[in-house]
Design a protein around this motif. Structure first.
Motif, short mmCIF file in Angstrom:
data_model
loop_
_atom_site.label_atom_id
_atom_site.label_comp_id
_atom_site.label_asym_id
_atom_site.label_seq_id
_atom_site.Cartn_x
_atom_site.Cartn_y
_atom_site.Cartn_z
N ARG A 1 0.84 -1.20 0.00
CA ARG A 1 0.00 0.00 0.00
C ARG A 1 0.88 1.26 0.00
O ARG A 1 0.67 2.19 -0.77
N LYS A 2 1.90 1.20 0.83
CA LYS A 2 2.80 2.36 0.93
C LYS A 2 3.54 2.58 -0.37
O LYS A 2 3.72 3.72 -0.81
N LEU A 3 3.97 1.48 -0.99
CA LEU A 3 4.72 1.59 -2.24
C LEU A 3 3.85 2.18 -3.34
O LEU A 3 4.30 2.99 -4.14
N GLN A 4 2.58 1.71 -3.36
CA GLN A 4 1.68 2.23 -4.39
C GLN A 4 1.41 3.72 -4.19
O GLN A 4 1.28 4.48 -5.15
N GLU A 5 1.35 4.11 -2.94
CA GLU A 5 1.18 5.53 -2.65
C GLU A 5 2.38 6.33 -3.15
O GLU A 5 2.24 7.45 -3.63
N THR B 1 5.59 -2.47 -8.27
CA THR B 1 5.83 -3.68 -7.50
C THR B 1 5.80 -4.90 -8.40
O THR B 1 6.37 -5.93 -8.07
N LYS B 2 5.08 -4.76 -9.51
CA LYS B 2 4.97 -5.91 -10.40
C LYS B 2 5.73 -5.57 -11.67
O LYS B 2 5.53 -4.53 -12.27
N ARG B 3 6.60 -6.47 -12.07
CA ARG B 3 7.32 -6.16 -13.30
C ARG B 3 6.48 -6.59 -14.49
O ARG B 3 5.75 -7.59 -14.42
N PRO B 4 6.56 -5.83 -15.60
CA PRO B 4 5.78 -6.21 -16.79
C PRO B 4 6.23 -7.57 -17.30
O PRO B 4 7.37 -7.99 -17.05
N ASP B 5 5.34 -8.22 -18.04
CA ASP B 5 5.65 -9.57 -18.52
C ASP B 5 6.80 -9.58 -19.52
O ASP B 5 7.48 -10.57 -19.69
#
Lengths: 309, 287
Positions: free
Chosen positions: A127-131, A136-140
């Motif tokens: 949550r903090k990272l998204q803020e 957090t997720k690398r593209p495929d």
């Protein structure tokens, strides 16, 4: 020099009892103590002083203030602190692995506790990272070197597969053993039933011979009457018979050569049979139809292969 | 020589193609480092000579997971620990993870803030390498980890200090040139049974689904020093027993049993009477 830095024991200042130590007990003192009854006979062990407790909180606090990165944002550090489920106090239902029930030496409980801690902190951290707008997720389509190389992951996968195979084989074996046991039970029941019938019959014959009864109906009854409590077994026998009935070839032959009906001339040629040179059941050698029925048992190599699966 | 030179006769079509390529490149670059690398932590990870193989593998795993780490050749056992400070300075590192092997089986870990301290000495136990554990999790080689701590780290001052050191050492700084711009794994530090347990999980799903990656180890705090690799002792863990002492006590317990058995045998033979009945030897002769 080096060893003194490495070693643990040397660095403690352990007060030792010397000969000229004023605190040491002299022989005379001990004798007096023994006579007065203070000292009981037995084996005595010298008390070793526990290592001194050092906890210089002032210095630690100072050092902590010194190294603290107060100016940095959270995104530079990415630390999350959470309460572990095992230490939570007001849990509604303290199941195993929570509070007093927790056992460190139980691998499952311990690892679960770590997992729960990590999970909770990931939820907070994400949550903090998204803020903060950090991905957090690398593209495929983003390829980069992984911590574990491909050959390592291949090994892991192989291990998983072999584990699964072993488990399946075990299950198969177990079910086979079960079937075997059941088959044996059925066989025993059939034998017992037969013996029971025979005994009954013999008894009846004996009674009749000695003149105790003058009824001969047991002769009709006996073959029809099933032994008590073997309904299941007879039904299985019937099943077998039914299975036999299902074989159309047998059914036809029974019809043709079996009981009942006129036998005379049945083996003579008819118009149809004369025209049908190959015979009714002879397979057409040249046809590519799948062979059915004749050899249901697979070959030796196939059987061993199936067994190892 | 001018930096940019306009190529004569460059057609518009070709130009746009070039531009596109450049854009693609910059996109990747943007992903990698958009901001400024402020938190300049560099960690030197290395060992002493005579370390068991597990310690060596731990260094390998840590190097694999920490893009901001450097390594060095094994240090001679005879040399002074204070030399490490100089080595760190030469390699321009401000943190040091130094593994010490003793007796070919015990592993100790020094975690130090170079050059002004503090430094902590841990005893490492239950060490399992990434290679050895057949976990299905995997993460990018140099992505940044989340650092998860349990609440117990806040309860005492020395643990707060250790937590701060852990954050600065194990956390990969943002925008580190070698790091990847994603957060896809989490380092977990928990205190249990007087030890600090380390676990590494992959973040499989954003809802907190995790898969373990490895390695695993536990650290028992032995002592904390105010300086880097030395100076005054600030904290001594009263619950820490050196493995030597543990083994010694174990041996002693076993030997006590043996000594007791021997004493019982000698006692019994001492109690045994030489003659059970008063017999005159001459009785047999003069009957």
């Amino acid at each position: 020099m080096q060893d003194s830095n490495f070693a643990e024991e040397e660095e403690f200042h352990v007060p030792r009892l010397n000969d000229d130590d004023p605190d040491a007990d002299s022989d005379k003192e001990l004798q007096v103590a023994f006579q007065s009854g203070l000292l009981k006979p037995g084996i005595f062990r010298p008390i070793t002083a526990p290592p001194p407790r050092i906890n210089n909180e002032e210095a630690i606090r100072q050092k902590l203030d010194e190294i603290k990165q107060t100016k940095l944002d959270w995104v530079e550090r990415l630390d999350v602190t959470v309460v572990m489920a095992t230490n939570k106090e007001n849990v509604e239902e303290p199941g195993p692995g929570i509070g007093a029930e927790f056992d460190v030496h139980n691998d499952f409980q311990r690892e679960l506790a770590f997992y729960e801690q990590a999970k909770e902190s990931v939820i907070i951290g994400m949550r903090k990272l998204q803020e903060a707008g950090i991905k957090t997720k690398r593209p495929d389509d983003y390829f980069a070197e992984m911590a574990k190389k491909d050959d390592h992951m291949k090994k892991v996968r192989e291990k998983l597969v072999s584990l699964q195979r072993r488990r399946e084989a075990m299950e198969k074996n177990r079910s086979q053993q079960k079937m075997k046991k059941y088959g044996k039970q059925v066989q025993q029941a059939v034998v017992q039933e037969r013996q029971h019938k025979k005994k009954e019959m013999l008894n009846a014959v004996k009674k009749f011979r000695k003149g105790k009864s003058d009824k001969l109906d047991f002769l009709d009854k006996a073959p029809v009457k099933g032994g008590g409590g073997s309904k299941k077994k007879t039904s299985q026998l019937q099943q077998l018979q039914q299975q036999n009935k299902l074989n159309p070839k047998r059914a036809y032959r029974n019809k043709k050569y079996g009981q009942g009906g006129r036998k005379k001339g049945s083996k003579r040629n008819t118009k149809e049979s004369l025209n049908n040179v190959a015979g009714k059941f002879k397979r057409n050698v040249h046809s590519n139809k799948a062979k059915g029925g004749k050899n249901k048992r697979p070959g030796k190599s196939k059987r061993t292969k199936n067994k190892s699966k | 020589m001018p930096r940019k030179r306009k190529l004569p006769g460059l057609t518009g079509n070709l130009k746009s193609k070039h531009l596109k390529l450049a854009e693609d490149n910059s996109k990747e670059e943007n992903l990698k480092s958009k901001g400024k690398w402020i938190n300049k932590q560099r960690v030197l990870v290395f060992t002493s000579r005579g370390i068991p193989y597990k310690g060596r593998h731990l260094v390998k795993d840590l190097m694999n997971l920490m893009p901001h780490a450097k390594t060095e050749v094994k240090m001679d056992r005879k040399s002074d620990l204070l030399l490490i400070n100089e080595i760190c300075e030469m390699r321009s590192c401000n943190k040091c993870l130094f593994l010490v092997g003793k007796k070919g089986r015990d592993v100790y870990m020094w975690l130090s803030n170079v050059p002004h301290g503090p430094s902590v000495m841990f005893y490492v136990e239950y060490l399992n390498m990434m290679e050895e554990l057949k976990f299905t999790g995997n993460c990018l080689k140099s992505s940044r980890p989340l650092l998860s701590f349990c609440q117990k780290f806040e309860e005492s001052l020395h643990m707060q200090l250790i937590k701060e050191l852990f954050i600065q050492t194990f956390g990969t700084p943002q925008y580190h040139p070698k790091s990847q711009p994603f957060v896809d794994h989490v380092f977990t530090f928990s205190i249990m049974d007087g030890k600090i347990w380390f676990r590494n999980y992959q973040i499989a799903e954003e809802n907190g689904e995790l898969v373990e990656i490895g390695p695993r180890f536990t650290l028992t705090v032995a002592r904390i020093f105010s300086g880097s690799f030395g100076r005054s002792v600030m904290y001594v863990n009263p619950d820490y027993k050196s493995p030597n002492l543990v083994r010694h006590l174990q041996r002693k317990e076993n030997s006590d049993k043996f000594v007791g058995k021997k004493a019982a045998i000698s006692d019994r033979s001492a109690r045994k009477l030489e003659k059970t009945f008063a017999v005159d030897d001459t009785d047999d002769i003069f009957r």
